[in-house]
Motif scaffolding. Structure first.
Motif, PDB file in Angstrom:
ATOM      1  N   VAL A 281      40.533  34.341  43.780  1.00  0.00           N
ATOM      2  CA  VAL A 281      41.354  33.431  42.876  1.00  0.00           C
ATOM      3  C   VAL A 281      41.022  33.462  41.580  1.00  0.00           C
ATOM      4  O   VAL A 281      39.500  33.376  41.236  1.00  0.00           O
ATOM      5  CB  VAL A 281      41.254  31.994  43.569  1.00  0.00           C
ATOM      6  CG1 VAL A 281      42.005  30.988  42.450  1.00  0.00           C
ATOM      7  CG2 VAL A 281      41.981  31.961  44.833  1.00  0.00           C
ATOM      8  N   LEU A 282      41.906  33.807  40.526  1.00  0.00           N
ATOM      9  CA  LEU A 282      41.302  33.934  39.157  1.00  0.00           C
ATOM     10  C   LEU A 282      41.586  32.332  38.568  1.00  0.00           C
ATOM     11  O   LEU A 282      42.704  31.920  38.744  1.00  0.00           O
ATOM     12  CB  LEU A 282      42.411  35.090  38.401  1.00  0.00           C
ATOM     13  CG  LEU A 282      42.147  35.271  37.037  1.00  0.00           C
ATOM     14  CD1 LEU A 282      40.577  35.779  36.718  1.00  0.00           C
ATOM     15  CD2 LEU A 282      43.167  35.958  36.491  1.00  0.00           C
TER      16      LEU A 282
ATOM     17  N   HIS B 292      41.092  42.404  38.531  1.00  0.00           N
ATOM     18  CA  HIS B 292      40.774  41.926  39.542  1.00  0.00           C
ATOM     19  C   HIS B 292      41.778  41.631  40.898  1.00  0.00           C
ATOM     20  O   HIS B 292      41.212  41.391  41.963  1.00  0.00           O
ATOM     21  CB  HIS B 292      40.257  40.422  39.436  1.00  0.00           C
ATOM     22  CG  HIS B 292      38.960  40.584  38.282  1.00  0.00           C
ATOM     23  ND1 HIS B 292      37.776  40.728  38.844  1.00  0.00           N
ATOM     24  CD2 HIS B 292      39.299  40.021  37.058  1.00  0.00           C
ATOM     25  CE1 HIS B 292      37.260  40.435  37.487  1.00  0.00           C
ATOM     26  NE2 HIS B 292      37.835  40.013  36.566  1.00  0.00           N
ATOM     27  N   ASP B 293      42.939  41.932  40.682  1.00  0.00           N
ATOM     28  CA  ASP B 293      43.951  41.938  41.598  1.00  0.00           C
ATOM     29  C   ASP B 293      43.965  40.776  42.416  1.00  0.00           C
ATOM     30  O   ASP B 293      43.721  40.568  43.576  1.00  0.00           O
ATOM     31  CB  ASP B 293      43.886  43.150  42.550  1.00  0.00           C
ATOM     32  CG  ASP B 293      44.715  43.311  43.774  1.00  0.00           C
ATOM     33  OD1 ASP B 293      46.038  42.688  43.310  1.00  0.00           O
ATOM     34  OD2 ASP B 293      44.747  43.782  44.562  1.00  0.00           O
ATOM     35  N   PRO B 294      43.987  39.579  41.860  1.00  0.00           N
ATOM     36  CA  PRO B 294      43.883  38.328  42.581  1.00  0.00           C
ATOM     37  C   PRO B 294      45.024  38.077  43.193  1.00  0.00           C
ATOM     38  O   PRO B 294      46.025  38.385  43.320  1.00  0.00           O
ATOM     39  CB  PRO B 294      43.840  37.153  41.320  1.00  0.00           C
ATOM     40  CG  PRO B 294      44.662  37.727  40.101  1.00  0.00           C
ATOM     41  CD  PRO B 294      44.507  39.410  40.255  1.00  0.00           C
ATOM     42  N   ARG B 295      44.851  37.106  44.159  1.00  0.00           N
ATOM     43  CA  ARG B 295      45.948  36.673  45.220  1.00  0.00           C
ATOM     44  C   ARG B 295      46.607  35.587  44.770  1.00  0.00           C
ATOM     45  O   ARG B 295      47.664  35.181  44.947  1.00  0.00           O
ATOM     46  CB  ARG B 295      45.438  36.354  46.561  1.00  0.00           C
ATOM     47  CG  ARG B 295      44.355  35.281  46.703  1.00  0.00           C
ATOM     48  CD  ARG B 295      43.771  34.887  48.039  1.00  0.00           C
ATOM     49  NE  ARG B 295      43.046  33.704  48.169  1.00  0.00           N
ATOM     50  CZ  ARG B 295      42.025  33.441  48.203  1.00  0.00           C
ATOM     51  NH1 ARG B 295      41.088  34.672  47.721  1.00  0.00           N
ATOM     52  NH2 ARG B 295      41.090  32.381  48.404  1.00  0.00           N
TER      53      ARG B 295
ATOM     54  N   CYS C 273      51.260  37.615  41.493  1.00  0.00           N
ATOM     55  CA  CYS C 273      50.693  36.835  42.195  1.00  0.00           C
ATOM     56  C   CYS C 273      50.917  35.322  42.023  1.00  0.00           C
ATOM     57  O   CYS C 273      51.459  34.965  41.140  1.00  0.00           O
ATOM     58  CB  CYS C 273      48.814  37.091  41.917  1.00  0.00           C
ATOM     59  SG  CYS C 273      48.431  36.381  40.302  1.00  0.00           S
ATOM     60  N   ALA C 274      50.670  34.516  42.866  1.00  0.00           N
ATOM     61  CA  ALA C 274      50.981  33.134  42.638  1.00  0.00           C
ATOM     62  C   ALA C 274      50.251  32.415  41.645  1.00  0.00           C
ATOM     63  O   ALA C 274      49.338  32.826  41.169  1.00  0.00           O
ATOM     64  CB  ALA C 274      50.786  32.026  44.136  1.00  0.00           C
ATOM     65  N   VAL C 275      50.905  31.626  40.829  1.00  0.00           N
ATOM     66  CA  VAL C 275      50.311  30.786  39.775  1.00  0.00           C
ATOM     67  C   VAL C 275      50.430  29.406  40.243  1.00  0.00           C
ATOM     68  O   VAL C 275      51.657  28.593  40.351  1.00  0.00           O
ATOM     69  CB  VAL C 275      50.951  31.199  38.446  1.00  0.00           C
ATOM     70  CG1 VAL C 275      50.228  30.316  37.190  1.00  0.00           C
ATOM     71  CG2 VAL C 275      50.831  32.531  38.189  1.00  0.00           C
ATOM     72  N   THR C 276      49.416  28.742  40.102  1.00  0.00           N
ATOM     73  CA  THR C 276      49.310  27.299  40.447  1.00  0.00           C
ATOM     74  C   THR C 276      48.558  26.534  38.983  1.00  0.00           C
ATOM     75  O   THR C 276      47.442  26.895  38.595  1.00  0.00           O
ATOM     76  CB  THR C 276      48.217  26.789  41.682  1.00  0.00           C
ATOM     77  OG1 THR C 276      48.968  27.302  42.795  1.00  0.00           O
ATOM     78  CG2 THR C 276      48.303  25.251  41.923  1.00  0.00           C
TER      79      THR C 276
END
Length: 519
Positions: A5-6, A96-99, A124-127
Motif C-alpha cells: 500500500v502506497l 512500487h506497483d502498489p495494490r 490501483c485503488a485510491v482511498t
C-alpha cells in the motif's frame, strides 16, 4: 515485499497518528514524501516557510525510517523529480506497483482536486481518508452550516466546547460561568510587561542543508533566513509548548491584542506553525491549557482565549473554507480593485505601525493576529486593495499560512469580501485603535490625533473614505449603521477634508511588482 500500500504524506501531515498510517503494518507499506517545486512556487512563499516545511518533512522521514517504516523520499533537487504531487505519485506507482493508495484528504482545495483525479490516472485503488486530526470533520461542519441563516463562530465554538468537554462543568455549564472571556483580553501595552524570550532552535545539519537549498533556489523570494529558529521536529515543538505553558500563558490572554515596537512575540504561544504542520496535537495543547487553569498557573481568561483559538476559530475557519470553496477565492463583495502597495514588501513607509509589522513579517515569517487584522489588514480594507493581491500576500509571508486558514481570515474576516457570511461587520478602524493598543504612534511621523491634512494618521481619513463609499451596503448593518450619524453631524467642509485627505493618500500608493506570484 509483495504489492504494498502506497501512503503519500503531504508536508502539513507530519503526524505519526495520521489516519493513513493508523492500522498499517510496516512490512506492506511504502510511505511516499515529496518536495516539489510546484508547491514552493505556486505563490512565492517566504524563505523561512519553505525551509521550515522541507526541514520538518526531512526530519519526519528520518523519524519514520528509524521506527522501521519504508520511506520513499523525493528531494527537491533529485534529478528525476517531476516537481508536482501527481507526477511524484505516478513515478512511485511505477517503482512500487502498489495494490492501493491510501492518502489523507488535503488541507487545500487545489491539492484535493488533484488527489481526486488519481483514481482515474493510476491502475490501483485510491482511498482518500478524512483528516481526523481536526475535531470537526468537513462533513460535520457542512451538516452544521447548511440550514443556518448565519454561521456565527461563537455558536460553533459553544458546540465544540460541549463536544470536547473542555472547560465544562459536570452539569453542562461553562467553567467560570461564562463561555467567552474576550472582554478581559484587550489590555493595551503596559510598563509591567516583561515577555520572556521565545524559544528558538538552532538549525542542525539537516536544516542547514535545507537552508542552503532555499537560499540557492529561492533566493529572490521574500524574507530572511538569518534568524531561522522554528521547531522542525515534534520533540522541539514540545519544548516550545513547554515553555509557553511555563512562562507565557498566564499573560497570554490579557495582552494578546497588544502591540509593541520590536517585540515580535510578546506572550503569544508561537505554536501555530507546529500545529499546522502536524507536529503538535491541538487537543493535547487544549488539555494542557485546561490543566494550567486547574493547577492555578493561568487565569481562566488566558486559558479560555487559548482554547477558543484552537477548537473555536481554527476549526471554524477550516470548516468555513471547505463550505464556501471555490467561490471564496474570487469573492469581492466590496468591489476593491486597487493593487497591493509596494511597502507591504519593502516596509518602506513612514507609518510606524505598518513598517514594524512588515519588518517582523520579513524577519520572522510571523506577526501576531492583531497586527495581521488591525494594522496590515485594516489598511488593505480601508484602501480598497484587491482581495486576490492581499490573499496572495498573506499566503506568501507567514510560516503558518495554508490556504484553508489564510483565505477565510483574509477574504472574509479582514476584507469582508464575502459580503458578511463570516464577520458580522467589516473590521474597519481609524488610528485611534492602533494608538490605544500599541506604542507605535509615539514614534510615528503621523499623529493619530490629527484627522486630516498634512501629518494626519492615514488611517483616519481612509476610515471615513471607506465608510462613505460603502454606505449603501453598510448603513443597514446594525453594528455599523449608527456610525453614519456621526458623519452626518459633520459640516460639509469637514467631510470634504476627510475625503480629500484620503484621496491624496491613495494617490501616493505605489503598486507592488511581481513579489507574490511568478509574473
Amino acid at each position: 515485499m509483495t504489492q504494498p500500500v502506497l501512503v503519500p504524506i503531504l508536508g502539513d501531515q507530519l503526524s505519526r497518528n495520521l489516519a493513513s498510517l493508523r492500522g498499517r503494518t510496516k512490512d506492506d507499506t511504502v510511505i511516499l514524501m515529496m518536495e516539489v517545486w510546484e508547491e514552493a512556487t505556486y505563490v512565492r512563499h517566504h524563505k523561512q516557510k519553505i525551509a521550515l516545511i522541507f526541514s520538518a518533512m526531512r526530519h519526519f522521514a528520518a523519524e519514520l525510517r528509524d521506527a522501521g517504516w519504508t520511506v520513499d523520499y523525493t528531494r527537491l533537487d533529485d534529478e528525476d523529480n517531476s516537481q508536482s504531487f501527481t507526477g511524484e505519485v505516478a513515478r512511485a506507482v511505477e517503482r512500487h506497483d502498489p495494490r492501493e493508495i491510501h492518502v489523507v484528504e488535503a488541507g487545500e482545495w487545489r491539492v484535493q482536486q488533484a488527489i481526486e483525479e488519481w483514481a482515474d490516472k493510476f491502475d490501483c485503488a485510491v482511498t482518500v481518508l478524512p483528516d481526523d486530526r481536526y475535531l470537526c470533520s468537513i462533513a460535520d461542519f457542512r451538516e452544521w452550516a447548511e440550514h443556518r441563516g448565519s454561521l456565527r463562530m461563537e455558536t460553533f465554538y459553544r458546540e465544540m466546547r460541549r463536544r470536547t468537554g473542555l472547560l465544562m462543568t459536570g452539569d453542562g455549564k461553562p467553567e467560570g460561568g461564562e463561555w467567552n472571556y474576550d472582554k478581559e483580553n484587550r489590555k493595551p501595552p503596559a510598563d509591567e510587561m516583561e515577555p520572556p524570550p521565545r524559544p528558538t532552535f538552532p538549525p542542525d545539519a539537516m536544516t542547514d542543508e535545507v537552508i542552503a537549498i532555499v537560499e540557492s533556489r529561492f533566493g529572490d523570494h521574500f524574507g530572511s533566513l538569518e534568524d531561522f529558529g522554528w521547531p522542525v521536529t515534534r520533540e522541539e515543538a514540545q519544548v516550545a509548548a513547554d515553555v509557553f505553558f511555563a512562562e507565557r500563558i498566564e499573560r497570554f490572554g490579557p495582552y494578546q491584542d497588544a502591540m509593541v515596537t520590536g517585540e515580535d512575540q510578546l506572550y503569544h504561544s508561537m505554536l501555530s506553525t507546529s500545529i499546522n504542520l502536524g507536529l503538535l496535537d491541538p487537543m493535547e495543547l487544549c488539555r494542557r491549557a485546561q490543566q494550567a487553569l486547574h493547577d492555578g498557573k493561568a487565569p481562566i481568561n488566558s486559558v479560555e482565549g487559548f482554547i477558543r483559538q484552537i477548537i473555536g476559530w481554527r476549526e471554524y475557519v477550516r470548516g468555513f473554507y471547505w463550505f464556501h470553496m471555490p467561490g471564496l477565492q474570487t469573492a469581492n463583495a466590496l468591489e476593491a480593485h486597487r493593487p497591493l502597495p509596494e511597502f507591504y514588501w519593502t516596509g518602506e513607509t513612514e507609518m510606524a505601525c505598518m513598517a514594524d509589522c512588515v519588518r517582523s513579517t520579513r524577519d520572522n515569517a510571523h506577526a501576531h493576529h492583531i497586527q495581521r487584522l488591525m494594522v496590515l489588514g485594516n489598511f488593505a480594507l480601508l484602501a480598497g486593495i484587491h482581495p486576490q493581491d492581499v490573499q496572495d500576500w498573506y499566503l506568501v509571508v507567514y510560516a503558518d499560512a495554508y490556504e484553508w486558514v489564510e483565505l477565510p481570515n483574509v477574504s472574509a474576516m479582514i476584507l469582508y469580501a464575502d459580503g458578511g457570511k463570516l464577520a458580522t461587520k467589516p473590521y474597519a478602524a481609524s488610528g485611534n485603535y492602533i494608538n490605544k493598543m500599541s506604542d507605535y504612534c509615539g514614534s510615528c511621523t503621523y499623529s493619530p490625533h490629527k484627522k486630516t491634512g498634512e501629518g494626519a494618521c492615514p488611517f483616519n481619513p481612509l476610515y471615513w473614505h471607506f465608510m462613505t463609499r460603502h454606505r449603501d451596503r453598510l448603513e443597514s448593518n446594525h453594528r455599523v449603521g449608527r456610525i453614519y450619524a456621526n458623519w452626518d453631524r459633520m459640516d460639509e467642509e469637514k467631510q470634504q477634508a476627510y475625503l480629500t485627505s484620503a484621496e491624496a493618500i491613495l494617490e501616493t500608493l505605489e503598486p507592488a511588482s511581481g513579489w507574490a506570484r511568478n509574473i
